[in-house]
Scaffold this motif. Sequence first.
Motif, mmCIF file in Angstrom:
data_model
loop_
_atom_site.group_PDB
_atom_site.id
_atom_site.type_symbol
_atom_site.label_atom_id
_atom_site.label_comp_id
_atom_site.label_asym_id
_atom_site.label_seq_id
_atom_site.Cartn_x
_atom_site.Cartn_y
_atom_site.Cartn_z
ATOM 1 N N THR A 77 0.850 -1.127 -0.166
ATOM 2 C CA THR A 77 -0.170 -0.263 0.041
ATOM 3 C C THR A 77 1.208 0.819 0.403
ATOM 4 N N ILE A 78 1.807 1.291 0.587
ATOM 5 C CA ILE A 78 3.089 2.450 0.681
ATOM 6 C C ILE A 78 3.954 2.455 0.277
ATOM 7 N N THR A 79 4.097 1.744 -0.506
ATOM 8 C CA THR A 79 4.425 1.720 -2.366
ATOM 9 C C THR A 79 3.212 2.101 -3.213
ATOM 10 N N GLY A 80 2.449 1.462 -3.758
ATOM 11 C CA GLY A 80 1.796 1.822 -4.431
ATOM 12 C C GLY A 80 1.020 3.642 -4.252
ATOM 13 N N ILE A 125 3.139 5.835 -3.234
ATOM 14 C CA ILE A 125 4.070 6.264 -3.432
ATOM 15 C C ILE A 125 4.994 6.216 -4.835
ATOM 16 N N LEU A 126 3.551 5.209 -5.349
ATOM 17 C CA LEU A 126 4.188 5.332 -6.722
ATOM 18 C C LEU A 126 2.749 6.387 -7.911
ATOM 19 N N LEU A 127 1.911 6.584 -6.972
ATOM 20 C CA LEU A 127 0.897 7.490 -7.168
ATOM 21 C C LEU A 127 1.130 9.073 -7.531
ATOM 22 N N ALA A 128 1.619 9.443 -6.183
ATOM 23 C CA ALA A 128 2.424 10.444 -5.734
ATOM 24 C C ALA A 128 3.094 10.974 -7.143
ATOM 25 N N LEU A 129 4.204 9.647 -7.341
ATOM 26 C CA LEU A 129 4.959 10.284 -8.215
ATOM 27 C C LEU A 129 4.206 10.680 -9.538
ATOM 28 N N LEU A 167 4.773 13.700 -11.459
ATOM 29 C CA LEU A 167 5.661 13.872 -13.343
ATOM 30 C C LEU A 167 4.395 14.421 -14.435
ATOM 31 N N PHE A 168 3.221 13.990 -14.220
ATOM 32 C CA PHE A 168 2.294 14.599 -15.272
ATOM 33 C C PHE A 168 1.945 16.345 -14.754
ATOM 34 N N TYR A 169 2.057 16.858 -13.976
ATOM 35 C CA TYR A 169 1.835 18.076 -13.624
ATOM 36 C C TYR A 169 3.192 19.002 -14.066
ATOM 37 N N LEU A 170 4.299 17.997 -13.750
ATOM 38 C CA LEU A 170 5.296 18.525 -14.273
ATOM 39 C C LEU A 170 5.736 18.664 -15.987
ATOM 40 N N MET A 190 -6.343 3.594 -17.369
ATOM 41 C CA MET A 190 -7.140 2.964 -17.168
ATOM 42 C C MET A 190 -5.856 1.315 -18.171
ATOM 43 N N GLY A 191 -4.816 2.176 -18.334
ATOM 44 C CA GLY A 191 -3.534 1.264 -18.431
ATOM 45 C C GLY A 191 -2.832 0.597 -17.758
ATOM 46 N N GLY A 192 -2.804 2.129 -16.377
ATOM 47 C CA GLY A 192 -2.250 1.781 -15.256
ATOM 48 C C GLY A 192 -2.920 1.522 -14.388
ATOM 49 N N ILE A 193 -4.296 0.834 -13.961
ATOM 50 C CA ILE A 193 -4.848 0.367 -13.652
ATOM 51 C C ILE A 193 -5.241 -0.915 -13.559
ATOM 52 N N GLY A 194 -4.663 -1.248 -15.362
ATOM 53 C CA GLY A 194 -4.745 -2.708 -15.030
ATOM 54 C C GLY A 194 -3.545 -3.219 -15.053
#
Length: 105
Positions: A5-8, A10-14, A18-21, A40-44
């Motif tokens: 969960t913590i890793t997920g 962190i990756l979501l925040a990253l 990156l998207f906003y940058l 949807m690809g990321g969720i998959g």
Amino acid sequence: MKNLTITGLILLALSVLLFYLTSPNFRINDLGMPHVMGIMGGIGIGLIIGGMVGYVSKGSAIKAEEKRKEFKQLQKDKEDLEKQAAEIARREAELRNHENQNPQI
């Protein structure tokens, strides 16, 4: 499970960072089909990886439980054998005492 969960998170925040940058002038109205497909690809991919990790984790838990049950069974068997050995030693001691009290000449 907590580590996943913590890793997920962190990756979501990253990914959000990156998207906003990469898209500083992005607005909700600019959200198009490529963005939805990427989400949807990321969720998959996340579900596939999560399923594989869950499968491996469950297998490890089942093996650990089997080892615990086997260890408990071995402890029980050991206690039974110790009781039998103590009973045999007690009988032998009684037999020796009986022979010492009634020597046959």
